[in-house]
Design a protein around this motif. Sequence first.
Motif, PDB file in Angstrom:
ATOM      1  N   PRO A  29       0.872  -1.157  -0.086  1.00  0.00           N
ATOM      2  CA  PRO A  29       0.031   0.101   0.053  1.00  0.00           C
ATOM      3  C   PRO A  29       0.900   1.199   0.082  1.00  0.00           C
ATOM      4  O   PRO A  29       1.923   1.299   0.921  1.00  0.00           O
ATOM      5  N   VAL A  30       0.509   2.149  -0.750  1.00  0.00           N
ATOM      6  CA  VAL A  30       1.222   3.479  -1.162  1.00  0.00           C
ATOM      7  C   VAL A  30       0.437   4.628  -0.576  1.00  0.00           C
ATOM      8  O   VAL A  30      -0.615   4.797  -1.385  1.00  0.00           O
ATOM      9  N   LEU A  31       0.576   5.414   0.202  1.00  0.00           N
ATOM     10  CA  LEU A  31      -0.515   6.347   0.649  1.00  0.00           C
ATOM     11  C   LEU A  31       0.034   7.949   0.140  1.00  0.00           C
ATOM     12  O   LEU A  31       1.399   8.233   0.540  1.00  0.00           O
ATOM     13  N   PHE A  32      -0.667   8.495  -0.370  1.00  0.00           N
ATOM     14  CA  PHE A  32      -0.221   9.711  -0.722  1.00  0.00           C
ATOM     15  C   PHE A  32      -1.235  10.573  -0.329  1.00  0.00           C
ATOM     16  O   PHE A  32      -2.492  10.634  -0.483  1.00  0.00           O
ATOM     17  N   ILE A  33      -0.682  11.717   0.505  1.00  0.00           N
ATOM     18  CA  ILE A  33      -1.661  12.710   1.146  1.00  0.00           C
ATOM     19  C   ILE A  33      -2.167  13.918   0.277  1.00  0.00           C
ATOM     20  O   ILE A  33      -1.419  14.743  -0.197  1.00  0.00           O
ATOM     21  N   ASP A  34      -3.063  13.772  -0.239  1.00  0.00           N
ATOM     22  CA  ASP A  34      -3.667  14.662  -1.333  1.00  0.00           C
ATOM     23  C   ASP A  34      -4.610  15.894  -0.495  1.00  0.00           C
ATOM     24  O   ASP A  34      -5.579  16.278  -0.254  1.00  0.00           O
ATOM     25  N   THR A  35      -3.681  16.866  -0.284  1.00  0.00           N
ATOM     26  CA  THR A  35      -3.891  18.106   0.656  1.00  0.00           C
ATOM     27  C   THR A  35      -4.956  19.182   0.068  1.00  0.00           C
ATOM     28  O   THR A  35      -5.427  19.703   0.833  1.00  0.00           O
ATOM     29  N   GLY A  36      -5.095  18.899  -1.483  1.00  0.00           N
ATOM     30  CA  GLY A  36      -5.766  19.787  -2.070  1.00  0.00           C
ATOM     31  C   GLY A  36      -4.868  21.212  -2.288  1.00  0.00           C
ATOM     32  O   GLY A  36      -5.593  21.861  -2.982  1.00  0.00           O
ATOM     33  N   LYS A  37      -3.781  21.124  -2.051  1.00  0.00           N
ATOM     34  CA  LYS A  37      -2.688  22.159  -2.532  1.00  0.00           C
ATOM     35  C   LYS A  37      -1.602  21.921  -3.220  1.00  0.00           C
ATOM     36  O   LYS A  37      -0.828  22.965  -3.369  1.00  0.00           O
ATOM     37  N   HIS A  38      -1.471  20.642  -3.416  1.00  0.00           N
ATOM     38  CA  HIS A  38      -0.381  20.376  -4.359  1.00  0.00           C
ATOM     39  C   HIS A  38      -0.250  21.098  -5.885  1.00  0.00           C
ATOM     40  O   HIS A  38      -1.108  21.449  -6.232  1.00  0.00           O
ATOM     41  N   PHE A  39       0.892  21.193  -6.357  1.00  0.00           N
ATOM     42  CA  PHE A  39       1.260  21.563  -7.526  1.00  0.00           C
ATOM     43  C   PHE A  39       0.520  20.609  -8.487  1.00  0.00           C
ATOM     44  O   PHE A  39       0.644  19.316  -8.349  1.00  0.00           O
ATOM     45  N   PRO A  40      -0.243  20.993  -9.639  1.00  0.00           N
ATOM     46  CA  PRO A  40      -0.702  20.290 -10.498  1.00  0.00           C
ATOM     47  C   PRO A  40       0.542  19.251 -11.063  1.00  0.00           C
ATOM     48  O   PRO A  40       0.037  18.146 -11.556  1.00  0.00           O
ATOM     49  N   ALA A  41       1.616  19.684 -11.383  1.00  0.00           N
ATOM     50  CA  ALA A  41       2.729  18.840 -11.666  1.00  0.00           C
ATOM     51  C   ALA A  41       2.822  17.682 -10.896  1.00  0.00           C
ATOM     52  O   ALA A  41       3.387  16.704 -11.345  1.00  0.00           O
ATOM     53  N   THR A  42       2.890  17.904  -9.672  1.00  0.00           N
ATOM     54  CA  THR A  42       2.814  16.633  -8.687  1.00  0.00           C
ATOM     55  C   THR A  42       1.887  15.511  -8.937  1.00  0.00           C
ATOM     56  O   THR A  42       2.306  14.400  -8.856  1.00  0.00           O
ATOM     57  N   HIS A  43       0.529  15.920  -9.352  1.00  0.00           N
ATOM     58  CA  HIS A  43      -0.350  14.943  -9.571  1.00  0.00           C
ATOM     59  C   HIS A  43      -0.002  14.220 -10.853  1.00  0.00           C
ATOM     60  O   HIS A  43      -0.178  13.141 -10.969  1.00  0.00           O
TER      61      HIS A  43
END
Length: 247
Positions: free
Chosen positions: A78-92
Amino acid sequence: MRPFEPGTGSAGPRRTSDGDIASRAADLEARYGDATPQEILRIALDEFDADDIAAVTSFGAESTVWLHMLSEIEPSTPVLFIDTGKHFPATHRYRETLTQMLGLKDVRLIKPDPEDLKREDPVGMLFSQDADRCCHLRKTLPLAGALQPFSAWMNGRKRHQSATRARMPAFEVDGPRLKVNPLASWGPQDIRAYFERFDLPRHPLVAEGYPSIGCMPCTSRIKPGEDERAGRWRGRDKTECGIHLAP
């Protein structure tokens, strides 16, 4: 790709006392603290059942290195990514690229509680008023919930990144869990060599002067000679988001 759903998974980590966790961490550190990152990952994955240990990553500037190692050992972790709602679009976009390229089979998006945000950050500007509280709502609390089913978790921190991480062990205690830092001993030259050896893609913002990448409002370019995390929360007395601070 699937979002984290509170209440799913096992009933929680195996309950052990603080002394048990401390002893286990100390024993693993004494025996394997100087091992290679790949060996540390294998040891950690051997120590716990497949559904009892998770990887936590920001899909940031150097995440590819240890995620590539993990994918070659156990891509179903399992790989957990915290999607804060404030990431750079490039990160997504980078997350999507790496997930497919590395064949990661269980990447979970961990999001803040909508009610928490509605109550404390209704217009999304809390970061400018209270960065610690913003991180707590958007990172620390969501991760705490997502880690409930697990007894251990792994991450990509390294000692060279900042003074606050300079003495970080490979195995340490994190509340009721064991935390594993497989890349703890690696420096910039090791990271660079690994990228080149396996021809791994860099986060696109690295070339733009962002060697450490977090949420967009609180990440800036660094100047020559600065600590690589100097662009995080610039101008504030803050060096960590909170998920790596001892409970």
